[in-house]
Design an enzyme around this catalytic site. Sequence first.
Site, short mmCIF file in Angstrom:
data_model
loop_
_atom_site.label_atom_id
_atom_site.label_comp_id
_atom_site.label_asym_id
_atom_site.label_seq_id
_atom_site.Cartn_x
_atom_site.Cartn_y
_atom_site.Cartn_z
N TRP A 13 0.83 -1.21 0.00
CA TRP A 13 0.00 0.00 0.00
C TRP A 13 0.85 1.25 0.00
CZ3 TRP A 13 -4.27 -1.18 -1.95
CH2 TRP A 13 -4.95 -2.35 -1.59
N ASP A 50 -1.44 6.69 6.20
CA ASP A 50 -2.56 5.81 5.86
C ASP A 50 -2.80 4.91 7.07
OD1 ASP A 50 -4.20 3.79 4.93
OD2 ASP A 50 -2.99 3.29 3.19
N LYS A 106 -11.85 -1.70 6.87
CA LYS A 106 -11.01 -2.61 7.63
C LYS A 106 -11.48 -2.64 9.10
CE LYS A 106 -8.70 -3.09 3.89
NZ LYS A 106 -7.58 -2.34 3.37
C1 LIG Z 1 -7.06 -1.92 2.09
C2 LIG Z 1 -6.04 -0.86 2.17
C3 LIG Z 1 -5.95 0.16 1.20
C4 LIG Z 1 -6.84 0.20 -0.01
O1 LIG Z 1 -8.11 0.59 0.34
P1 LIG Z 1 -9.24 0.91 -0.74
O2 LIG Z 1 -10.28 1.57 0.06
O3 LIG Z 1 -9.64 -0.42 -1.33
O4 LIG Z 1 -8.65 1.79 -1.78
C5 LIG Z 1 -5.01 1.13 1.38
N1 LIG Z 1 -4.18 1.14 2.45
C6 LIG Z 1 -4.24 0.18 3.39
C7 LIG Z 1 -3.32 0.24 4.57
C8 LIG Z 1 -5.17 -0.84 3.29
O5 LIG Z 1 -5.22 -1.80 4.22
#
Ligand SMILES: *Cc1c(COP(=O)(O)O)cnc(C)c1O
Length: 360
Positions: A101, A171, A195
């Site tokens: 990511w 993030d 998540k």
């Molecule tokens: C799942 C995830 C993403 C991607 O998320 P989307 O909403 O599908 O774009 C980005 N960063 C992390 C840390 C993730 O776990």
Amino acid sequence: MTRVYNFSAGPAVLPEDVLKAAAEEMMDYAGTGMSVMEMSHRSKAFESILNDAEKDLRDLLEIPDNYKVLFLQGGASQQFAAVPMNLFRNKKAAYIITGNWAKKAFEEAQLFGEAVSVASSKDKTFSYIPDCSDLPIPEDCDYVYICENNTIYGTKFWELPNTKGHDLVADLSSCILSEPVDVSKYGLIFAGVQKNIGPAGVVIVIIREDLIKDDVLPCTPTMLKYKTQADAGSLYNTPPCYGIYICGKVFKWLKSMGGLKEMKKINEEKAAILYDFLDSSKLFKGTVEKKDRSLMNVTFVTGSDELDAKFVKEAQEQGLVNLKGHRSVGGMRASIYNAMPREGVEKLVAFMDKFEKENG
Ligand SMILES: *Cc1c(COP(=O)(O)O)cnc(C)c1O
């Protein structure tokens, strides 16, 4: 009705109390005679859903007044572009690459300027967090970027990098609300909610006000400007109404659980059950460095692809589902977010123990 223990990395398990409450309100939300899916995003009823959600999130994370909270669409991945588009001044940023990511965000930023990789743990398949106490961060960079919890690999920054005075962008998709966070240490936090909070379709952005500007990169679409969204209070266009409603219910559930200090304690206890077993097992092994272990995503292997597959299959038959590791790494991954009950982790470990005795 049979509910399973769902160890999916995301979309992921939600608190049963929240699902039940949503089911009860499906046909008639608070006397409106309609479901939240059917109501105007400009209605009084939705206005209070959105306001409550923001207020409860602010309470939980103790978000300082000089930060805005946005509920947006496009997922975390869209923020990979929105961040450089909005924050680039010198068109330069420092990225710490600790997994897929972070790498994707790094590559996206390269579309808009110079993204510099200042540290990486790729040399050991992202099984650790690099030492970030003294990185070669360019003086003129606009921000330092991290993916704080690496969902795929199962690592977490337990100490934030020394950004040498630059704003930190993070993030937090897979660790937000798992523990208290000092928001003032960040310039911008974003998190896809699927998540550890709610249903897919909402991304939360927490941004310090001075970073919200009009003079963004000229190519920035109106919708992707934080200023557009902040000025309109997340109501520039139709927001993901139902998703926000469920997020709001999860925030209330977290408050009823005692807030984030309490969640951290519970999460540490749950993770310890699993990690302690891994550390004593002769068959299963954790795949990341102990000091960098995530409380949310626990990755492990048996050392044999065949046994891994057998384990995943037999676990599923026991109602322990979605334990297969990410397609890029294989092995197993148990995601044990806030909504995963302790009992689910105990059942998993009991099953691992039995599997080890039968196959060790
Ligand atoms: C799942 C995830 C993403 C991607 O998320 P989307 O909403 O599908 O774009 C980005 N960063 C992390 C840390 C993730 O776990």
